[in-house]
Enzyme design. Structure first.
Site, PDB file in Angstrom:
ATOM      1  N   ASP A  65     -10.487   3.105   4.778  1.00 45.73           N
ATOM      2  CA  ASP A  65     -10.686   1.669   4.641  1.00 45.73           C
ATOM      3  C   ASP A  65     -12.173   1.303   4.659  1.00 45.73           C
ATOM      4  O   ASP A  65     -12.536   0.158   4.378  1.00 45.73           O
ATOM      5  CB  ASP A  65      -9.956   0.947   5.786  1.00 45.73           C
ATOM      6  CG  ASP A  65      -9.348  -0.363   5.333  1.00 45.73           C
ATOM      7  OD1 ASP A  65      -9.165  -0.543   4.108  1.00 45.73           O
ATOM      8  OD2 ASP A  65      -9.067  -1.213   6.185  1.00 45.73           O
TER       9      ASP A  65
ATOM     10  N   LYS B 218       0.841  -1.201   0.000  1.00 42.43           N
ATOM     11  CA  LYS B 218       0.000   0.000   0.000  1.00 42.43           C
ATOM     12  C   LYS B 218       0.874   1.248   0.000  1.00 42.43           C
ATOM     13  O   LYS B 218       0.578   2.228  -0.686  1.00 42.43           O
ATOM     14  CB  LYS B 218      -0.945  -0.037   1.212  1.00 42.43           C
ATOM     15  CG  LYS B 218      -2.045  -1.095   1.058  1.00 42.43           C
ATOM     16  CD  LYS B 218      -2.784  -1.412   2.344  1.00 42.43           C
ATOM     17  CE  LYS B 218      -3.767  -2.571   2.125  1.00 42.43           C
ATOM     18  NZ  LYS B 218      -4.441  -3.021   3.344  1.00 42.43           N
TER      19      LYS B 218
ATOM     20  N   GLN C  86      -4.654  -1.804   9.846  1.00 42.81           N
ATOM     21  CA  GLN C  86      -4.478  -3.078   9.142  1.00 42.81           C
ATOM     22  C   GLN C  86      -5.063  -4.237   9.963  1.00 42.81           C
ATOM     23  O   GLN C  86      -4.754  -4.406  11.129  1.00 42.81           O
ATOM     24  CB  GLN C  86      -2.980  -3.316   8.854  1.00 42.81           C
ATOM     25  CG  GLN C  86      -2.709  -4.558   8.020  1.00 42.81           C
ATOM     26  CD  GLN C  86      -3.332  -4.507   6.625  1.00 42.81           C
ATOM     27  OE1 GLN C  86      -3.272  -3.494   5.932  1.00 42.81           O
ATOM     28  NE2 GLN C  86      -3.960  -5.593   6.199  1.00 42.81           N
TER      29      GLN C  86
END
Ligand code: NAP
Length: 288
Positions: free
Chosen positions: A122, A55, A99
């Site tokens: 996200d 990412k 994450q």
């Protein structure tokens, strides 16, 4: 054998990343603001470390500043919450990514709930999921949104189709089912307690596999001409590359369109994260 369209996530994601790069540059030109993404990484899950590195690389290529806040497995929920609170206040950060999965003992729910809805790149914070249920979320979970984008870029109709989603996780199966429903599909959700799975998969015009079991869906479980979106990403000993939840060769022989693994859904996830990040930066710096 039908003529199958390969839904090329690598090519599509590349185009999206170029679009993101030009939006990042335009925002910088208009406001002087450099788009920024912060990742919070806790524990030592090797896949998570790899995903965050991928990412960051994609951010750099798009002109997005990125930073990683690393916590070891002994970190406490409060330590991570304090970091998220700081990032919420940080004017140089527009997107925040926690994450998944966080180490055992960390209250993941509390941490995701703490991410500012304005910076939820996200798309799995409480507010974003609530907005998705209502039908119009500014930020949607990256993997499901990436799959919808892929269908759109290949001009595959969703409205009125019977979509069968296998898997009901909060990051993948559930938001995918809602996205499809919001686009007027008729949606069936299957999970580990579903009986006679093939009875459902054989009814699917659009089949989404989001399970995490290598090659569990085989061509004989599909309706001829269906569209197959395979989000699975499974490491199998003795195989040189990761495999999906669908047995590619047998499914491709029956489907009208299919995502390969790798090179299908995976690249779309990262491209969507970048899209969400620049969108957050644009929303936080609106034109006069
Ligand atoms: P997860 O949280 O483990 O959820 C798996 C889902 O599959 C659960 O809802 C489970 O049902 C269901 N399931 C398990 N066994 C089943 C069976 N035999 N029949 C039907 N359903 C079954 O996994 P996830 O995080 O959603 O990820 C799913 C897959 O997507 C994994 O391979 C993961 O690596 C991959 N993934 C890919 C990306 C990407 O960018 N490409 C991103 C995220 C995840 P229950 O709810 O009943 O337990």
């Amino acid at each position: 054998m039908t003529d199958v369209t390969i839904l090329d996530g690598t090519k599509t994601a590349k185009a999206i990343r170029l679009e993101v790069a030009s939006r990042v540059a335009a925002l910088k030109e208009r406001t002087g603001v450099t788009t920024g993404l912060a990742a919070v990484l806790a524990g030592d899950n090797p896949a998570s470390v790899t995903y965050v590195a991928m990412k960051r690389k994609a951010c750099a290529a798009a002109g997005i500043h990125s930073e990683v806040h690393i916590f070891d497995s002994a970190a406490k929920t409060d330590d991570i919450l304090a970091c998220v609170t700081d990032l919420n206040e940080n004017p140089n950060i527009h997107g925040i990514l926690v994450q998944h999965p966080l180490p055992k003992g960390i209250d993941e729910h509390a941490i995701l709930a703490a991410v500012s809805p304005d910076k939820d790149a996200d798309g799995i914070g409480r507010a974003s999921l609530g907005e998705l249920v209502k039908g119009d979320a500014p930020f949607v979970a990256c993997t499901p949104q990436g799959m919808i984008t892929l269908l759109d870029r290949y001009n595959i109709d969703i409205r009125g189709k019977h979509a069968v989603v296998i898997g009901r996780s909060v990051i993948l199966g559930k938001p995918m089912a809602l996205l499809l429903l919001n686009r007027d599909a008729t949606v069936t959700i299957c999970h580990s307690k579903t009986q006679n799975l093939a009875d459902f998969t054989r009814q699917a015009d659009i089949l989404v596999a989001a399970v995490g079991k290598p090659e569990m869906i085989t061509g004989d479980m599909l309706k001829p001409g269906c569209v197959v979106l395979d989000a699975g990403y499974n490491r199998v000993e003795g195989r040189s590359s990761d495999v999906g939840d669908c047995h590619y060769e047998s499914c491709a022989a029956v489907a009208s369109a299919i995502t390969p693994v790798p090179g299908g859904v995976g690249p779309m996830t990262i491209a969507t994260l970048l899209e969400n990040t620049v969108k957050a930066a644009e929303r936080l710096n609106p034109a006069e």
